[in-house]
Design a protein around this motif. Structure first.
Motif: not given
Length: 245
Positions: A177-182, A203-207, A209-211
């Motif tokens: 997962s990726c939080s609102a705070e990245n 890679v999925h979660e890192l992306c 960060v941008k979208e």
């Protein structure tokens, strides 16, 4: 409110649970993978009416139950005993437990195609599985952390973003997962998977960060970083049930 009930149809029994809801406007029958039948009903629906509806859907319910029975996955719960097989980086490895002198804290490591745990010879049989589990989880967590950190450094540079803060932890229902705070969270049990599957999740979660959503733009970022991501995404969907400690 919940209520258990049963009916006999064609010499067979269907046990079902009625779940009433104030918000529900229509009825629905759910057959779950754990072989339980749930009837979700509006509060105004009587037990007799529900029974009639279950009887009319009996053939469909039996077919669903038979399918789940035929495709039931084996129990993956580990016993943490010597000789048990574990996955590590996609490979099957036997667990080898060794009793040692002067061992204060159990230690797990990978060596000679085996997952090894060294433990104090004074450990009781009752304590053994719990201490072995702790050692294995700590080892898997540490290795996952090392791999995720390495991947993030590589792919953050390629994506043109700062390397985000990340946490490697147990997540029952999510690989990442990726939080609102990245802040990225990656399930440490992915260290059981082939490396490319872990790489895909990172890679999925890192992306994200941008979208933050799964728009066409998001998948464009994923494809640019990992052109064959679909192959590893599909294999994770297919084999992910195996990655359980």
């Amino acid at each position: 409110m919940k209520k258990n009930n049963r009916i006999n149809v064609c010499g067979r029994t269907i046990n079902y649970e009625i779940v009433y809801s104030k918000k529900r406007k229509s009825a629905a029958i759910l057959v779950r993978p754990d072989m339980k039948v749930e009837f979700r009903a509006p509060q105004c629906l009587s037990a007799d009416t529900i029974q009639g509806m279950v009887e009319r859907k009996a053939w469909w319910i039996f077919k669903k139950l038979e399918w789940f029975e035929e495709n039931r996955l084996p129990d993956q719960k580990k016993q943490y005993c010597d000789g048990e097989v574990y996955l590590y980086l996609g490979r099957e490895c036997p667990l080898r437990i060794t009793s040692m002198n002067n061992i204060k804290k159990p230690l797990a490591f990978f060596q000679d195609s085996e997952l090894k745990v060294e433990i104090s010879e004074n450990t009781s049989e009752d304590q053994l599985p719990f201490l072995v589990k702790e050692a294995v989880w700590n080892f898997y967590s540490k290795r996952a952390e090392e791999e995720v950190e390495k991947l993030l450094k590589i792919y953050s540079k390629k994506l043109g973003v700062d390397t985000p803060i990340f946490k490697v932890k147990y997540q029952k229902k999510r690989w990442g997962s990726c939080s609102a705070e990245n802040v990225l969270r990656i399930n440490f049990q992915l260290i059981m998977a082939p490396p490319k599957q872990l790489e895909y999740v990172v890679v999925h979660e890192l992306c994200h960060v941008k979208e933050k959503n799964h728009s066409a733009r998001f998948w464009k970022f994923v494809r640019e970083l990992m052109p064959d991501y679909e192959k590893h995404r599909n294999s994770l969907k297919k084999d992910g049930w195996k990655y359980v400690l």
